[in-house]
Design a protein around this motif. Structure first.
Motif, PDB file in Angstrom:
ATOM      1  N   ARG A 134      66.166 -23.915  -3.237  1.00  0.00           N
ATOM      2  CA  ARG A 134      65.145 -22.691  -2.940  1.00  0.00           C
ATOM      3  C   ARG A 134      65.837 -21.667  -1.866  1.00  0.00           C
ATOM      4  NH1 ARG A 134      60.389 -22.348   1.853  1.00  0.00           N
ATOM      5  NH2 ARG A 134      59.055 -20.908   0.757  1.00  0.00           N
ATOM      6  N   ALA A 135      65.633 -20.563  -2.396  1.00  0.00           N
ATOM      7  CA  ALA A 135      66.104 -19.338  -1.541  1.00  0.00           C
ATOM      8  C   ALA A 135      64.860 -18.662  -0.909  1.00  0.00           C
ATOM      9  CB  ALA A 135      66.629 -18.480  -2.224  1.00  0.00           C
ATOM     10  N   PHE A 136      64.980 -18.219   0.303  1.00  0.00           N
ATOM     11  CA  PHE A 136      63.796 -17.679   0.715  1.00  0.00           C
ATOM     12  C   PHE A 136      63.923 -16.646   1.885  1.00  0.00           C
ATOM     13  CE2 PHE A 136      64.847 -21.825   2.902  1.00  0.00           C
ATOM     14  CZ  PHE A 136      65.143 -21.493   4.169  1.00  0.00           C
ATOM     15  N   ILE A 137      63.176 -15.949   2.185  1.00  0.00           N
ATOM     16  CA  ILE A 137      63.333 -14.903   3.394  1.00  0.00           C
ATOM     17  C   ILE A 137      62.733 -15.530   4.531  1.00  0.00           C
ATOM     18  CG2 ILE A 137      62.895 -12.688   4.075  1.00  0.00           C
ATOM     19  CD1 ILE A 137      62.726 -11.765   1.115  1.00  0.00           C
ATOM     20  N   GLY A 138      63.373 -15.477   5.679  1.00  0.00           N
ATOM     21  CA  GLY A 138      63.009 -16.161   6.892  1.00  0.00           C
ATOM     22  C   GLY A 138      63.146 -14.894   8.179  1.00  0.00           C
ATOM     23  N   GLU A 139      62.499 -15.229   9.226  1.00  0.00           N
ATOM     24  CA  GLU A 139      62.676 -14.317  10.335  1.00  0.00           C
ATOM     25  C   GLU A 139      63.006 -15.467  11.517  1.00  0.00           C
ATOM     26  OE1 GLU A 139      59.477 -11.597  11.292  1.00  0.00           O
ATOM     27  OE2 GLU A 139      59.118 -11.545   9.106  1.00  0.00           O
ATOM     28  N   SER A 140      63.766 -14.897  12.378  1.00  0.00           N
ATOM     29  CA  SER A 140      63.982 -15.700  13.424  1.00  0.00           C
ATOM     30  C   SER A 140      62.630 -15.320  14.424  1.00  0.00           C
ATOM     31  CB  SER A 140      65.036 -15.007  14.654  1.00  0.00           C
ATOM     32  OG  SER A 140      64.618 -13.691  14.784  1.00  0.00           O
ATOM     33  N   ARG A 141      62.518 -16.204  15.425  1.00  0.00           N
ATOM     34  CA  ARG A 141      61.282 -16.401  16.344  1.00  0.00           C
ATOM     35  C   ARG A 141      61.379 -14.926  16.985  1.00  0.00           C
ATOM     36  NH1 ARG A 141      57.017 -20.336  15.171  1.00  0.00           N
ATOM     37  NH2 ARG A 141      58.576 -21.582  13.791  1.00  0.00           N
ATOM     38  N   GLY A 142      62.276 -14.489  17.316  1.00  0.00           N
ATOM     39  CA  GLY A 142      62.372 -13.210  18.231  1.00  0.00           C
ATOM     40  C   GLY A 142      62.269 -13.158  19.704  1.00  0.00           C
ATOM     41  N   VAL A 143      62.238 -12.192  20.076  1.00  0.00           N
ATOM     42  CA  VAL A 143      61.974 -12.063  21.591  1.00  0.00           C
ATOM     43  C   VAL A 143      61.017 -10.821  21.910  1.00  0.00           C
ATOM     44  CG1 VAL A 143      63.057 -11.516  23.827  1.00  0.00           C
ATOM     45  CG2 VAL A 143      64.430 -12.540  21.957  1.00  0.00           C
ATOM     46  N   TYR A 144      59.764 -11.241  22.651  1.00  0.00           N
ATOM     47  CA  TYR A 144      59.106 -10.409  22.989  1.00  0.00           C
ATOM     48  C   TYR A 144      59.092  -9.847  24.262  1.00  0.00           C
ATOM     49  CZ  TYR A 144      54.752  -8.285  24.516  1.00  0.00           C
ATOM     50  OH  TYR A 144      53.747  -7.492  25.299  1.00  0.00           O
ATOM     51  N   ARG A 145      58.993  -8.346  24.453  1.00  0.00           N
ATOM     52  CA  ARG A 145      58.905  -7.736  25.896  1.00  0.00           C
ATOM     53  C   ARG A 145      57.997  -6.552  25.646  1.00  0.00           C
ATOM     54  NH1 ARG A 145      63.204  -7.911  29.245  1.00  0.00           N
ATOM     55  NH2 ARG A 145      62.965  -5.968  29.983  1.00  0.00           N
ATOM     56  N   PRO A 146      57.330  -6.268  26.811  1.00  0.00           N
ATOM     57  CA  PRO A 146      56.274  -5.342  26.585  1.00  0.00           C
ATOM     58  C   PRO A 146      56.844  -3.806  26.432  1.00  0.00           C
ATOM     59  CG  PRO A 146      56.513  -6.150  29.052  1.00  0.00           C
ATOM     60  CD  PRO A 146      57.174  -6.961  28.012  1.00  0.00           C
ATOM     61  N   GLY A 147      58.198  -3.640  26.797  1.00  0.00           N
ATOM     62  CA  GLY A 147      58.877  -2.565  26.664  1.00  0.00           C
ATOM     63  C   GLY A 147      60.373  -2.759  26.444  1.00  0.00           C
ATOM     64  N   TRP A 148      60.991  -1.930  25.701  1.00  0.00           N
ATOM     65  CA  TRP A 148      62.476  -2.076  25.521  1.00  0.00           C
ATOM     66  C   TRP A 148      63.224  -0.768  25.746  1.00  0.00           C
ATOM     67  CZ3 TRP A 148      64.535  -6.632  23.471  1.00  0.00           C
ATOM     68  CH2 TRP A 148      63.734  -7.636  23.056  1.00  0.00           C
ATOM     69  N   THR A 149      64.453  -1.165  26.340  1.00  0.00           N
ATOM     70  CA  THR A 149      65.537   0.091  26.168  1.00  0.00           C
ATOM     71  C   THR A 149      66.563  -0.217  25.346  1.00  0.00           C
ATOM     72  OG1 THR A 149      66.628  -0.935  28.105  1.00  0.00           O
ATOM     73  CG2 THR A 149      64.770   0.611  28.578  1.00  0.00           C
ATOM     74  N   ILE A 150      67.531   0.478  25.074  1.00  0.00           N
ATOM     75  CA  ILE A 150      68.623   0.060  24.625  1.00  0.00           C
ATOM     76  C   ILE A 150      69.308  -1.021  25.045  1.00  0.00           C
ATOM     77  CG2 ILE A 150      71.159   1.090  23.502  1.00  0.00           C
ATOM     78  CD1 ILE A 150      69.899   3.750  23.344  1.00  0.00           C
ATOM     79  N   GLU A 151      69.542  -0.894  26.290  1.00  0.00           N
ATOM     80  CA  GLU A 151      70.129  -1.904  27.311  1.00  0.00           C
ATOM     81  C   GLU A 151      69.344  -3.556  26.965  1.00  0.00           C
ATOM     82  OE1 GLU A 151      71.461   1.767  28.282  1.00  0.00           O
ATOM     83  OE2 GLU A 151      69.532   0.922  28.140  1.00  0.00           O
ATOM     84  N   ASP A 152      68.208  -3.241  26.975  1.00  0.00           N
ATOM     85  CA  ASP A 152      67.380  -4.597  26.864  1.00  0.00           C
ATOM     86  C   ASP A 152      67.762  -5.404  25.471  1.00  0.00           C
ATOM     87  OD1 ASP A 152      66.154  -4.252  29.301  1.00  0.00           O
ATOM     88  OD2 ASP A 152      64.083  -3.312  28.291  1.00  0.00           O
ATOM     89  N   VAL A 153      67.890  -4.476  24.525  1.00  0.00           N
ATOM     90  CA  VAL A 153      68.100  -5.040  22.987  1.00  0.00           C
ATOM     91  C   VAL A 153      69.595  -5.589  23.296  1.00  0.00           C
ATOM     92  CG1 VAL A 153      68.473  -4.559  20.669  1.00  0.00           C
ATOM     93  CG2 VAL A 153      66.906  -3.361  22.052  1.00  0.00           C
ATOM     94  N   ALA A 154      70.506  -5.068  23.719  1.00  0.00           N
ATOM     95  CA  ALA A 154      71.933  -5.456  23.882  1.00  0.00           C
ATOM     96  C   ALA A 154      71.743  -6.821  24.550  1.00  0.00           C
ATOM     97  CB  ALA A 154      72.791  -4.625  24.538  1.00  0.00           C
TER      98      ALA A 154
END
Length: 302
Positions: free
Chosen positions: A247-267
């Motif tokens: 089976r091939a499938f599309i998945g997502e990581s659980r990810g990271v939640y923040r109430p606000g982001w800057t470029i530096e936060d993403v890095a």
């Protein structure tokens, strides 16, 4: 398990004059399906035409006691797609199974590929899929039953050099499959994708001497199961290569939640963003579930 048969079912198979499509047509006909063998008989580039390949497959099916008819219309135009579906309706009065296998290849790097070669491949693979699905789907819905099998590729899932047209077409097939599965769910219509790997004329020029057995006969049973009335899945992708089925499938990581982001936060958070352990895999309700999951994370604040 009892033999899975296709008695009284009508199947339309595009690109059925050679290779994988021929294997699908012979297998379904052997199991009782009446088959429209569609193939204009062109070169791998899509140029030219020859009634011979489609008619030869029909002769093989009839010689074995099956029912089949050749159709040499091209999937590359809306008119051709309609004519292919009409052939099934005119000859057999119905359509239960649609397998879109037709394909062509025109190589060229992203720097050099011509617009003509780009369009020629999308016309057969991706637009061709729409050209046959569009007239078949309402008929299936009206009958309360249908099985659609579309064809993607590892090139569509992962890309490859020199085939941007092919990769884009095969990736686009995933979107079409999802919509057919979603809109067909309440109508008895299921749609799935085969991601095949087989040595056919599409492999011309490739050194396959070290490959294990990779004939179309290893792929055809997977397509047969996806096309059968007992198949319970829809909106899925099955890989079949060298005897391996997965089976091939599309998945997502659980990810990271923040109430606000800057470029530096993403890095700074990239490790968590790309952490694919325990991935999220959404099904036919993925559009809604994706939004719901993200909004619930925001509501929880973590």
């Amino acid at each position: 398990m009892s033999l899975l048969r296709f008695d009284d079912r009508v199947a339309v198979i595009t690109g059925a004059g050679r290779g994988l499509g021929r294997a699908y047509a012979l297998l379904l006909a052997e199991r009782g399906a009446r088959v429209i063998v569609n193939d204009p008989g062109g070169l791998m580039s899509g140029v030219g035409g020859d009634v011979g390949p489609a008619e030869e497959v029909v002769r093989e099916i009839r010689a074995a006691g099956g029912e089949a008819m050749a159709c040499t219309e091209s999937v590359a135009t809306p008119h051709g797609g309609q004519a292919i579906i009409d052939a099934a309706l005119d000859q057999f009065g119905r359509i239960d199974i649609l397998i879109h296998n037709a394909g062509n290849v025109r190589y060229g790097s992203l720097k050099d590929l011509s617009q003509e070669d780009f369009d020629a491949v999308l016309d057969v693979h991706l637009r061709g899929a729409f050209h046959v699905v569009r007239p078949a789907f309402p008929r299936m819905c009206a009958a309360g039953y249908g099985r659609v099998v579309l064809t993607s590729s590892i090139g569509g899932l992962y890309g490859n050099h020199g085939v941007v047209n092919y990769a884009m077409a095969k990736a686009g097939m995933i979107g079409l499959n999802n919509v057919v599965a979603i809109e067909g769910a309440a109508e008895g219509v299921k749609s799935n994708i085969i991601v095949p790997g087989a040595v056919t004329r599409m492999a011309e020029g490739i050194d396959v001497s070290a490959y294990p057995p990779m004939g179309p006969d290893l792929v055809a049973p997977v397509v047969g199961w996806l096309a059968h009335e007992s198949c319970p899945v829809s909106g899925e992708m099955l890989v079949s290569i060298a005897g391996r089925v997965a089976r091939a499938f599309i998945g997502e990581s659980r990810g990271v939640y923040r109430p606000g982001w800057t470029i530096e936060d993403v890095a700074a958070q990239q490790d968590g963003i790309f952490d694919s352990a325990n991935p999220l895999i959404f099904g036919l309700d993925g559009h809604v579930d994706h939004i719901r999951y993200s909004c619930e994370r925001a509501a929880r604040g973590h």
